[in-house]
Design a protein around this motif. Structure first.
Motif, short mmCIF file in Angstrom:
data_model
loop_
_atom_site.label_atom_id
_atom_site.label_comp_id
_atom_site.label_asym_id
_atom_site.label_seq_id
_atom_site.Cartn_x
_atom_site.Cartn_y
_atom_site.Cartn_z
N MET A 120 0.84 -1.20 0.00
CA MET A 120 0.00 0.00 0.00
C MET A 120 0.87 1.24 0.00
O MET A 120 1.82 1.31 0.78
CB MET A 120 -0.91 0.03 1.24
CG MET A 120 -2.01 -1.00 1.24
SD MET A 120 -3.19 -0.77 2.59
CE MET A 120 -2.16 -1.26 3.98
N PRO A 121 0.58 2.22 -0.87
CA PRO A 121 1.36 3.46 -0.85
C PRO A 121 1.11 4.25 0.42
O PRO A 121 0.00 4.26 0.96
CB PRO A 121 0.85 4.21 -2.08
CG PRO A 121 -0.49 3.63 -2.37
CD PRO A 121 -0.43 2.20 -1.94
N ARG A 122 2.16 4.90 0.88
CA ARG A 122 2.07 5.78 2.05
C ARG A 122 2.06 7.22 1.57
O ARG A 122 2.93 7.65 0.81
CB ARG A 122 3.25 5.52 2.99
CG ARG A 122 3.30 6.44 4.20
CD ARG A 122 4.20 5.87 5.28
NE ARG A 122 3.60 4.67 5.85
CZ ARG A 122 4.16 3.96 6.83
NH1 ARG A 122 5.33 4.33 7.33
NH2 ARG A 122 3.55 2.89 7.30
N ILE A 123 1.05 7.97 2.04
CA ILE A 123 0.85 9.35 1.61
C ILE A 123 1.10 10.29 2.78
O ILE A 123 0.63 10.04 3.90
CB ILE A 123 -0.60 9.57 1.09
CG1 ILE A 123 -1.00 8.48 0.09
CG2 ILE A 123 -0.73 10.96 0.47
CD1 ILE A 123 -0.16 8.42 -1.15
N ALA A 124 1.81 11.38 2.54
CA ALA A 124 2.08 12.39 3.55
C ALA A 124 1.54 13.74 3.09
O ALA A 124 1.87 14.20 2.00
CB ALA A 124 3.58 12.50 3.82
N SER A 125 0.68 14.32 3.92
CA SER A 125 0.08 15.63 3.61
C SER A 125 0.60 16.65 4.60
O SER A 125 0.45 16.49 5.82
CB SER A 125 -1.45 15.53 3.70
OG SER A 125 -2.05 16.76 3.39
N GLN A 157 -7.34 7.64 -8.60
CA GLN A 157 -7.56 6.92 -7.34
C GLN A 157 -7.25 7.78 -6.13
O GLN A 157 -7.84 7.59 -5.06
CB GLN A 157 -6.69 5.66 -7.30
CG GLN A 157 -7.03 4.64 -8.38
CD GLN A 157 -5.95 3.58 -8.49
OE1 GLN A 157 -4.79 3.89 -8.79
NE2 GLN A 157 -6.32 2.34 -8.25
N ILE A 158 -6.30 8.72 -6.30
CA ILE A 158 -5.89 9.60 -5.22
C ILE A 158 -5.92 11.03 -5.74
O ILE A 158 -5.18 11.38 -6.66
CB ILE A 158 -4.47 9.27 -4.71
CG1 ILE A 158 -4.35 7.78 -4.37
CG2 ILE A 158 -4.12 10.12 -3.50
CD1 ILE A 158 -2.91 7.33 -4.11
N VAL A 207 -2.72 3.97 2.11
CA VAL A 207 -4.00 3.90 1.41
C VAL A 207 -4.09 2.59 0.61
O VAL A 207 -3.18 2.25 -0.14
CB VAL A 207 -4.22 5.13 0.51
CG1 VAL A 207 -4.27 6.39 1.35
CG2 VAL A 207 -3.13 5.26 -0.55
N ASP A 208 -5.16 1.87 0.82
CA ASP A 208 -5.39 0.58 0.18
C ASP A 208 -6.21 0.79 -1.09
O ASP A 208 -7.42 1.01 -1.02
CB ASP A 208 -6.12 -0.34 1.16
CG ASP A 208 -6.26 -1.76 0.66
OD1 ASP A 208 -6.12 -1.98 -0.56
OD2 ASP A 208 -6.53 -2.65 1.48
N LEU A 209 -5.54 0.73 -2.24
CA LEU A 209 -6.24 0.99 -3.50
C LEU A 209 -7.12 -0.18 -3.92
O LEU A 209 -8.14 0.02 -4.59
CB LEU A 209 -5.21 1.31 -4.59
CG LEU A 209 -4.34 2.55 -4.30
CD1 LEU A 209 -3.37 2.80 -5.43
CD2 LEU A 209 -5.20 3.79 -4.06
N PRO A 213 3.82 4.60 -10.11
CA PRO A 213 4.01 3.16 -9.95
C PRO A 213 3.00 2.51 -9.01
O PRO A 213 2.68 1.33 -9.15
CB PRO A 213 5.43 3.05 -9.39
CG PRO A 213 6.12 4.28 -9.87
CD PRO A 213 5.07 5.34 -9.88
N PHE A 214 2.47 3.28 -8.07
CA PHE A 214 1.57 2.72 -7.06
C PHE A 214 0.11 3.12 -7.24
O PHE A 214 -0.75 2.66 -6.50
CB PHE A 214 2.03 3.14 -5.66
CG PHE A 214 2.27 4.62 -5.53
CD1 PHE A 214 1.23 5.52 -5.36
CD2 PHE A 214 3.57 5.11 -5.59
CE1 PHE A 214 1.47 6.87 -5.24
CE2 PHE A 214 3.83 6.47 -5.46
CZ PHE A 214 2.77 7.36 -5.29
N GLY A 215 -0.20 3.97 -8.22
CA GLY A 215 -1.58 4.38 -8.39
C GLY A 215 -1.73 5.57 -9.31
O GLY A 215 -0.74 6.17 -9.75
N VAL A 216 -2.97 5.93 -9.61
CA VAL A 216 -3.28 7.03 -10.51
C VAL A 216 -3.67 8.24 -9.67
O VAL A 216 -4.58 8.18 -8.83
CB VAL A 216 -4.43 6.66 -11.47
CG1 VAL A 216 -4.71 7.82 -12.43
CG2 VAL A 216 -4.09 5.39 -12.24
#
Length: 288
Positions: free
Chosen positions: A1-6, A172-173, A255-257, A145-148
Motif C-alpha cells: 500500500m502506498p504511504r501518503i504524507a500531507s 484513485q488519489i 491507502v489501500d487501492l 508506480p503505485f496508483g493514478v
C-alpha cells in the motif's frame, strides 16, 4: 500500500530563498518514508517576506512578486525529490507562462527528480483575480508506480466537475493543495474534499498553509488530512490521518487501492456506479 504524507506549512518570515528552502526541508524530513508527499498551495508565498519593501506594501504585490523565485523553487524541489527518492507534489507556485500570463501551477516530481506532471489551476477563487492570475484549461491524471493521481488546487475542489473529470480518467488519489485565509474558507474546502472522496469513492489529500497576518497579507488557516470514503473498512468520518491546526505538521496514512475497487462494488453506498447508471437522465435535466 502506498504511504501518503500531507503537509501543513506555517508561514515564517524568511530573509531569502535559502531560509525558505530550509523550512521546506524540515517539512519533508517529517514526511520521510512516504511514497508521495503533498505540499500546500502557493507554499512559496512565504517568500513574499524576502521581497524588498513587503512590510510597507499597500496591496498583495509582494505575493505576486514571488514569481521571481520560480527557477530556484523548481530546481530545489527536483533535487529534494531525487535525494529523498520520493514523489513530491511541490504545492503550487505562481509562474509566468509562455504567453506572459501568471498561472498558479502545481508541479509533481518523481523520485529521480523528473518533472512528471504540471497542473495549472482552472478555477480561481475571486481574491486570486486581484493578483492578475489567469486560469488553466486542462484536467489530466498521471499514472505513478503505485496508483493514478490527479490534482485539484483548493477552490477546484469546490467545483465537482473537476474531480469528476479526473475520476472518469481513472484517478484513485486526488491531491488538493490549498490556501485558505479564514477558518470558514478552510472548512469549505475540507468539506468539499470529503465530499469528493465519497461521491467518487477515491482517496483525497488536503494540504494547507497557515500563519498570522503580515503586512498586507491577511494570514491563513489550515490543517492537513488524508481522507477516504465514509464506509466499512475506513474510519466512520473518513479521516485516515490529520494534523493539528496552524502548525508545521504532517499527516501520514497508508491507502489501500484494492479496497477502493472493492468498495465501488460492495460498499454501502455505490456512488461511483450509481452516478454512471443514471447518466442519461442527468443529460435530460436542465443544466449549466
Amino acid at each position: 500500500m502506498p504511504r501518503i504524507a500531507s503537509c501543513t506549512s506555517a508561514f515564517r518570515d524568511v530573509a531569502d530563498f535559502e531560509e525558505f528552502a530550509a523550512h521546506v526541508r524540515e517539512l519533508l524530513d517529517l514526511a520521510a518514508g512516504a511514497d508521495l508527499v503533498v505540499l500546500p498551495e502557493l507554499v512559496t508565498f512565504e517568500l513574499m517576506t524576502a521581497v524588498p519593501g513587503w512590510r510597507d506594501a499597500v496591496d498583495l504585490e509582494p505575493a505576486a512578486e514571488t514569481v521571481r523565485f520560480t527557477d530556484q523553487y523548481r530546481d530545489m524541489m527536483a533535487r529534494e525529490a531525487a535525494e529523498r527518492r520520493q514523489h513530491i507534489l511541490a504545492g503550487s507556485h505562481l509562474v509566468r507562462s509562455g504567453d506572459g500570463r501568471l498561472l498558479n501551477v502545481a508541479p509533481l516530481f518523481g523520485p529521480d527528480g523528473t518533472l512528471l506532471h504540471e497542473h495549472a489551476k482552472t478555477h480561481l477563487f475571486p481574491l486570486e483575480f486581484s493578483l492578475g492570475i489567469g486560469e488553466g484549461d486542462e484536467m489530466a491524471v498521471v499514472e505513478l508506480p503505485f496508483g493514478v493521481v490527479g490534482v485539484n488546487i483548493c477552490y477546484e475542489a469546490e467545483i465537482p466537475e473537476c474531480s469528476a473529470s479526473l475520476t472518469e480518467q481513472g484517478v484513485q488519489i486526488l491531491l488538493t493543495p490549498s490556501l485558505t485565509i479564514t477558518e470558514a474558507g478552510f472548512w469549505r474546502v475540507r468539506h468539499c474534499v470529503a465530499a469528493r472522496a465519497i461521491e467518487n469513492q477515491i482517496y483525497t489529500v488536503h494540504s494547507g498553509v497557515a500563519g498570522p497576518a503580515r503586512g498586507h497579507w491577511p494570514g491563513a488557516w489550515a490543517r492537513s488530512a488524508v481522507l477516504g470514503p465514509c464506509d466499512a473498512g475506513w474510519p466512520d468520518n473518513g479521516v485516515l490521518a490529520e494534523t493539528a491546526a496552524n502548525v508545521d505538521a504532517v499527516a501520514v496514512a497508508d491507502v489501500d487501492l484494492q479496497r477502493l475497487a472493492e468498495n465501488r462494488v460492495t460498499g454501502s453506498a455505490t456512488t461511483f456506479a450509481d452516478r454512471r447508471r443514471r447518466a442519461e437522465r442527468y443529460r435530460a435535466w436542465p443544466s449549466h
